[in-house]
Design a protein around this motif. Structure first.
Motif, PDB file in Angstrom:
ATOM      1  N   VAL A   1       0.973  -1.318   0.172  1.00  0.00           N
ATOM      2  CA  VAL A   1      -0.043  -0.147   0.119  1.00  0.00           C
ATOM      3  C   VAL A   1       0.992   1.372   0.141  1.00  0.00           C
ATOM      4  CG1 VAL A   1      -1.606   1.420   1.386  1.00  0.00           C
ATOM      5  CG2 VAL A   1      -2.079  -1.275   1.120  1.00  0.00           C
ATOM      6  N   GLU A   2       1.906   1.271   0.786  1.00  0.00           N
ATOM      7  CA  GLU A   2       2.662   2.584   0.995  1.00  0.00           C
ATOM      8  C   GLU A   2       3.583   2.613  -0.580  1.00  0.00           C
ATOM      9  OE1 GLU A   2       2.974   4.907   3.158  1.00  0.00           O
ATOM     10  OE2 GLU A   2       1.380   3.874   3.845  1.00  0.00           O
ATOM     11  N   GLN A   3       3.716   1.622  -1.113  1.00  0.00           N
ATOM     12  CA  GLN A   3       4.423   1.722  -2.414  1.00  0.00           C
ATOM     13  C   GLN A   3       3.426   2.427  -3.332  1.00  0.00           C
ATOM     14  OE1 GLN A   3       6.135  -2.146  -3.335  1.00  0.00           O
ATOM     15  NE2 GLN A   3       7.427  -2.190  -1.507  1.00  0.00           N
ATOM     16  N   ALA A   4       2.397   1.599  -3.585  1.00  0.00           N
ATOM     17  CA  ALA A   4       1.460   2.285  -4.512  1.00  0.00           C
ATOM     18  C   ALA A   4       1.004   3.794  -4.059  1.00  0.00           C
ATOM     19  CB  ALA A   4       0.196   1.382  -4.003  1.00  0.00           C
ATOM     20  N   ARG A   5       0.965   4.164  -2.706  1.00  0.00           N
ATOM     21  CA  ARG A   5       0.824   5.577  -2.352  1.00  0.00           C
ATOM     22  C   ARG A   5       1.825   6.329  -2.883  1.00  0.00           C
ATOM     23  NH1 ARG A   5      -2.055   7.271   2.461  1.00  0.00           N
ATOM     24  NH2 ARG A   5      -1.550   5.286   3.638  1.00  0.00           N
TER      25      ARG A   5
END
Length: 520
Positions: free
Chosen positions: A439-443
């Motif tokens: 999720v953090e990478q996608a954000r």
């Protein structure tokens, strides 16, 4: 007079102050050390014991979920009817029993010093088939004590001279004192009833507890009251401590000690409560739940709906008017499903209507939140909309969850598929971290499915392993049939493995580099 029998094996009914004096005192004794309970601890199996009677504790391996203090330490339950491993983190001080014991201790001390002489000879008879379960010496004792049968028995237990598994006989040492002793026993018994009545009230419904269930933080409620509270929030209604595992109130054992106190000190109040509950249970939402085939929904997650069809406007109006504010949400089967099957899927989620805005033309916008999952047993039609008999779906007990993690992470993966083997070998906590990292990478890459409006609706990614898969499925743009797999899964670890497989496929195809709504 003598009294025998274990509270766990006696028939449900009130104890008599004279004939059952020994049984009454047994309600307050630890079955392991035979002393009156000291800092009583409630175990996950429903049994209770003194905190000092907890067996030797050892380190538990390959367990990361749930992450609460004391979770990595365990012991083998010493009770015959259990024998399972318990986590130290699940064994909190029993707040209700502790309060009762404190008041009872004070009352017994008062009666023993202020009661008239009335000496009694107490003679112990050991149950040789059970005394080996106790740490006390195997030696019958006799004492002359004052205060009536109940008080004298309690004082004998406090002195460490009354084995939990023993019986007592009582012989008055003064002629014509039987009536006075009986009167004193009755007074003490009434005092114990008042103590129990004041402490055995559920702090949710404010009635005498029914089928008491104790949380890991040590607070006790009626089972149904606790289940209803957990449908809306996974925090303790009293201390507001977050309960890491979304509790399954249906399968957890009742608090045996509190059950015995209710049955044998307050039988009339308990029976009256049971009668009232039976009348209230004439309408069971699980036997006649309104169903709305529309979209996927998950526990703890919001679902926003525009209601415009007349039949569903009627369904929602009835749910509001009858006070339940509940209905079941189902998703449709994918295209190409066999025609003999119903058009909707078999598993769904019960939704609670939190807010509703009704327009002049009868349409409405509603905001709901998922409560729990269910499986359809049967359906029928009522005024154009679907009504079903459903079965609630709860997760497996925590100890089974732990056993699953320990087995999968402590042995060689059975799958020859490298990607699947990697998932199987991950700890439950690592599976959560894998999802959060994705999720953090996608954000960081400004993925559209993490737009600010989405986060405002569904919140930030939760750090609770039990909730994360539901949040992830709510925001991730993948096929509905993939997301549906979460509903039948009855293990937190299994749901996290499902989300990990999604991530692996997305990463393998480099889908995380695009912001389009991709279908698996």
């Amino acid at each position: 007079m003598s009294g025998n029998g274990d509270p766990a094996s006696t028939a449900q009914g009130g104890f008599h102050p004279t004939h059952d004096a020994r049984r009454i005192v047994k309600l307050f004794q630890c079955s392991l050390c035979s002393y009156p309970l000291r800092d009583p601890v409630a175990l996950p199996c429903g049994n209770s014991m003194c905190k000092t009677c907890i067996p030797p504790v050892y380190k538990r391996e390959n367990i990361t979920y749930p992450q609460i203090q004391g979770r990595s330490e365990g012991f083998v339950c010493p009770f015959r009817d259990c024998g399972l491993e318990h986590s130290l983190g699940d064994c909190g001080t029993d707040v209700t029993v502790n309060k009762i014991i404190e008041v009872v201790e004070g009352q017994m001390s008062t009666y023993s010093t202020e009661a008239p002489g009335l000496p009694l000879l107490l003679e112990e008879t050991l149950d040789l088939s059970r005394v080996a379960d106790s740490a006390m010496d195997i030696m019958p004792r006799s004492r002359v004590l004052h205060g009536g049968r109940i008080v004298a028995s309690y004082i004998l237990a406090r002195m460490g001279e009354l084995n939990y598994h023993s019986d007592l006989s009582y012989t008055p040492l003064e002629s014509n004192s039987e009536e006075a002793i009986g009167s004193l026993d009755k007074t003490v018994h009434q005092s114990l009833q008042e103590i129990a009545k004041s402490e055995l009230e559920c702090q949710v419904c404010y009635q005498i507890m029914l089928d008491p269930l104790t949380t890991t933080c040590g607070h006790t409620y009626c089972r149904k009251c606790f289940a209803r509270a957990m449908d809306h929030s996974n925090v303790c209604p009293m201390c507001r401590r977050r309960l890491t595992v979304l509790p399954s109130a249906t399968g957890e054992p009742s608090n045996k000690r509190i059950t015995h106190l209710l049955q044998h000190l307050l039988p009339d109040l308990l029976n009256a409560r049971i009668a009232i509950e039976s009348e209230e249970d004439t309408v069971d939402e699980e036997s006649s739940l309104p169903l709305f085939p529309c979209t996927l929904a998950y526990p703890q997650m919001p679902t926003f709906l525009h209601i415009f069809e007349p039949r569903y406007r009627l369904m929602i109006r009835r749910a509001i008017e009858n006070g339940s504010r509940k209905f079941g949400m189902l998703s449709y089967r994918p295209r190409g499903a066999p025609p003999e099957q119903p058009p909707y899927m078999n598993y769904g989620t019960v939704l609670f209507i939190e807010r509703i805005e009704i327009f002049p033309d009868g349409r409405s916008l509603i905001e709901t939140r998922g409560m729990y999952r269910f499986r359809i047993i049967s359906t029928s039609m009522v005024d154009g909309y679907l009504v079903g008999q459903v079965q609630r779906i709860d997760d497996i007990p925590v100890h089974e969850e732990e056993n699953m993690e320990s087995h999968e992470t402590g042995t060689e993966p059975s799958s020859t598929n490298e990607a699947e083997a990697r998932i199987q070998s991950m700890s439950t906590q690592r599976l959560l971290e894998y999802g959060l990292e994705f999720v953090e990478q996608a954000r960081a890459k400004s993925a559209r499915w993490l737009h600010q409006r989405v986060l405002e609706a569904y919140g930030q990614p939760p750090s609770d392993p039990a909730t994360f898969p539901y949040w992830f499925a709510s925001v991730l743009p993948i096929a509905e049939e993939e997301k549906y797999l979460l509903l039948p899964a009855t293990s937190v670890r299994e749901r996290l493995k499902i989300t990990a497989r999604w991530i692996q496929r997305l990463e393998a195809a480099r889908w995380q580099q695009t912001s389009s709504c991709t279908v698996l």
